[in-house]
Design a protein around this motif. Structure first.
Motif, short mmCIF file in Angstrom:
data_model
loop_
_atom_site.label_atom_id
_atom_site.label_comp_id
_atom_site.label_asym_id
_atom_site.label_seq_id
_atom_site.Cartn_x
_atom_site.Cartn_y
_atom_site.Cartn_z
N LEU A 1 1.09 4.02 -3.17
CA LEU A 1 0.83 5.45 -3.08
C LEU A 1 2.01 6.25 -3.64
CD1 LEU A 1 -0.76 5.62 0.49
CD2 LEU A 1 -1.94 5.80 -1.71
N VAL B 1 0.83 -1.20 0.00
CA VAL B 1 0.00 0.00 0.00
C VAL B 1 0.87 1.25 0.00
CG1 VAL B 1 -1.67 1.33 1.34
CG2 VAL B 1 -1.96 -1.15 1.10
N ALA B 2 1.92 1.25 0.85
CA ALA B 2 2.79 2.42 0.94
C ALA B 2 3.47 2.71 -0.40
CB ALA B 2 3.84 2.20 2.04
N GLY C 1 -0.10 1.51 -9.33
CA GLY C 1 -0.23 1.37 -7.87
C GLY C 1 -0.94 0.08 -7.50
N GLY D 1 2.27 5.42 -7.50
CA GLY D 1 1.11 5.98 -8.19
C GLY D 1 1.21 7.48 -8.34
N ALA D 2 1.63 8.15 -7.26
CA ALA D 2 1.77 9.61 -7.32
C ALA D 2 2.88 10.00 -8.29
CB ALA D 2 2.07 10.15 -5.93
N TRP E 1 -3.55 10.27 -14.28
CA TRP E 1 -3.82 9.64 -12.98
C TRP E 1 -4.25 8.18 -13.13
CZ3 TRP E 1 -8.55 7.56 -11.86
CH2 TRP E 1 -9.64 7.94 -12.68
#
Length: 473
Positions: free
Chosen positions: A394, A390-391, A414, A397-398, A407
Motif C-alpha cells: 500500500l 500488504v502494508a 505493490g 503503490g501509493a 496508478w
C-alpha cells in the motif's frame, strides 16, 4: 664534633610518577596507560612496569598485550617474570597468542603452561602445531602428559576439550570429616571447586555433594549418605554448544564429564561455559557475514583471502539475479521506471528475509524450535511476512502512483512487493530449517541462498507482473 646542617642534607628522592588510569569511561585502555607501559618496556624499567601491572586483572593484561606492538609483547613477559600469569593468554586473540608463544623462549612457555589448569593448558596447546605441542608435553610428568594428550585427542569443540581434569573424587564410605581433612591437607587440588564427586571403585560416578552441604553435615556421617544423584552429565565427545545449553537449562555451576565407559574423567565449570557462549555467538555473527573465524589481529593477506570465497559466491548469485532481469529487457525498454523500482522490491525482500533468517538461525542454535513447534513457528513467520507485504504494498503503490502519475504501475509494484515479502518469509525460515535438517550450519550457509531467492523473486515479480499486466492492455 661536626654535624650536617640543613643546607648540607641530601635532597629527598623524587616521588614515583603517578600511575595513569587504566581504562576510560568507555571501558577501553587509556592512551596514557598504554604509553606508560611502552615507555617502561623501552627503558626495561622492571620496577615501573610491575607497579603499572600490579593490580591489573587478567582480562586487563590480555587487552594490554593485544594493544602492544608485536615486538613489545615478549619484552613484557620477560620483564614481569614470575609475576606474569600464563592464564592471561586464554583471553588473548588466537593470532596474537600464537605469535607471542613463537616469540618466547621455549623454557618460558613450558614453565608457564605447567602452572595452568588442564583446561587452560589445552586451550593454549590446541592452537600450536604438533611439533610445538610435543616439545612442551615432553617436559610434563607422565601422568599429566597422558591426561593432556588424551584431552587433545578429543574433537576440537567437544566437552573433552572444554573440561578440566583436576577435580576431587572420593569413595562413598569416606566420612565428611575425612573429606574435609583431605581438602585441607592435599596441595594438588583445583584452584576453584564447588562440589565433591563421589565415585565407586571403577571410578564410575555415584553422585556429587555441594561444599555447603558438607560444611553443614557432622564429621562422622558417611559421604555416601548425603550424596546427590547426578542427573545431568556430558560425554567427552559431546558438542560444547550442547553442554552450554544444559548449563543454561538446569542452572548448573559445574558438570561431570564421562568417558565411553561411564567413568568420571573431568569437570566443565561455569566460567568455561561463559566463554563458550560468547565464542559461539561471535562465530555465528561472523558466519552470517561470511567472515569465518576472522580476528582483528589477523594479517591483511589472511583477511582478504578469507573473505574472497564468500564474495565470489555472492558475485555468482548477483549474476543469477542479473540474468532474471535480462529475460525482461524489452519490458524495461518500454517502461524505463521499472529499472529504478525493481531494486526497491528486491532490496526490501532481502531486508525482510534477513530478519526472518536471523530469528530462525538463533532459534535453531538455542534449540527453541523443535518438532513440536516448528509448524507454528513457520506459520507465524509467513503471516508476519504477508501482513508486512500488504502494508508496504500500500505504501509503495501509493508512492509510485503519485511519483509517476500512473496508478497501474503502482499496482504492479505493490503486487510484486507482497509476492517478494512472502517469498522472503518462506526463504528466511525454510532455508535454515532445511540446512539444519541436512546436518549443515544454518549460520554459515543460509545467507547466500536467502539473498539469491529474494533478489530473483523480487526482480521476476516486478518485471513479470509488468509484462503480464501491460500485455493485457
Amino acid at each position: 664534633m661536626l654535624t650536617a646542617t640543613d643546607g648540607d642534607a641530601p635532597p629527598p628522592p623524587p616521588p614515583p610518577p603517578a600511575l595513569p588510569p587504566v581504562r576510560d569511561e568507555d571501558g577501553d585502555l587509556t592512551r596514557e596507560f598504554r604509553a606508560a607501559v611502552s615507555e617502561a618496556l623501552e627503558r626495561e624499567d622492571v620496577e615501573r612496569l610491575r607497579a603499572l601491572a600490579e593490580d591489573l586483572h587478567d582480562s586487563d593484561v590480555a587487552d594490554l598485550i593485544e594493544a602492544l606492538d608485536a615486538d613489545e609483547r615478549p619484552v613484557l613477559v620477560r620483564l614481569l617474570g614470575e609475576d606474569f600469569e600464563f592464564s592471561v593468554l586464554v583471553d588473548v586473540d588466537e593470532t596474537v597468542r600464537v605469535q607471542l608463544i613463537d616469540d618466547l623462549p621455549h623454557e618460558t612457555v613450558v614453565e608457564g603452561v605447567k602452572d595452568l589448569d588442564s583446561d587452560d593448558a589445552i586451550y593454549i596447546l590446541e592452537d600450536l602445531d604438533e611439533a610445538k605441542q610435543d616439545a612442551i608435553l615432553e617436559t610434563f610428568p607422565i601422568a599429566e602428559r597422558l591426561a593432556l594428550e588424551r584431552s587433545l585427542d578429543y574433537p576440537e569443540e567437544s566437552a573433552g576439550r572444554l573440561m578440566q581434569t583436576e577435580f576431587i573424587a572420593v569413595p562413598p564410605f569416606w566420612t565428611v570429616g575425612q573429606v574435609i581433612d583431605y581438602c585441607r591437607e592435599t596441595e594438588d587440588l583445583p584452584d576453584d571447586f564447588y562440589e565433591i564427586h563421589v565415585v565407586d571403585p571403577s571410578f564410575k560416578l555415584v553422585g556429587t555433594v555441594a561444599l555447603d552441604k558438607i560444611l553443614r553435615s557432622k564429621r562422622l556421617i558417611p559421604i555416601g549418605d548425603i550424596v546427590d544423584e547426578v542427573r545431568v552429565t556430558a560425554r567427552v565427545d559431546e558438542d560444547r554448544e550442547e553442554v552450554a545449553r544444559l548449563f543454561e537449562r538446569y542452572d548448573l555451576i559445574s558438570m561431570p564429564v564421562l568417558d565411553e565407559n561411564d567413568r568420571l574423567v573431568g569437570v566443565v565449570t561455569a566460567d568455561d561455559v561463559v566463554d563458550v557462549v560468547m565464542e559461539e555467538a561471535e562465530e555465528d555473527l561472523r558466519a552470517l557475514a561470511g567472515v569465518g573465524d576472522e580476528e582483528i589481529s589477523d594479517t591483511v593477506w589472511y583477511t582478504a583471502r578469507n573473505r574472497f570465497l564468500w564474495l565470489l559466491v555472492n558475485l555468482g548469485t548477483a549474476f543469477l539475479a542479473a540474468s532474471v532481469i535480462g529475460l525482461f529487457a524489452d519490458t524495461i525498454t518500454r517502461i524505463v521506471a521499472l529499472a529504478a523500482l525493481a531494486p526497491v522490491v528486491a532490496g526490501q525482500g532481502g531486508n525482510a528475509a534477513t530478519q526472518t533468517m536471523t530469528v530462525a538461525v538463533r532459534a535453531l542454535a538455542t534449540r527453541e524450535v523443535g518438532s513440536l513447534n516448528v509448524a507454528r513457528f513457520v506459520n507465524r513467520e509467513i503471516m508476519v511476512s504477508f501482513l508486512n507485504g500488504v502494508a508496504f504494498a500500500l505504501i509503495v503503490g501509493a508512492a509510485v502512483s503519485t511519483w509517476y502519475g500512473e496508478w497501474q504501475l503502482g499496482l504492479v509494484v505493490g503486487g510484486a512487493m507482497v509476492t517478494n515479502l512472502i517469498a522472503a518469509g518462506l526463504a528466511g525460515v525454510g532455508i535454515p530449517l532445511v540446512i539444519d535438517k541436512a546436518g549443515g550450519d544454518p549460520a554459515v550457509i543460509s545467507g547466500v541462498f536467502v539473498t539469491t531467492v529474494t533478489d530473483c523473486v523480487g526482480f521476476f515479480a516486478v518485471l513479470g507482473l509488468a509484462t503480464w499486466w501491460y500485455g493485457m492492455l
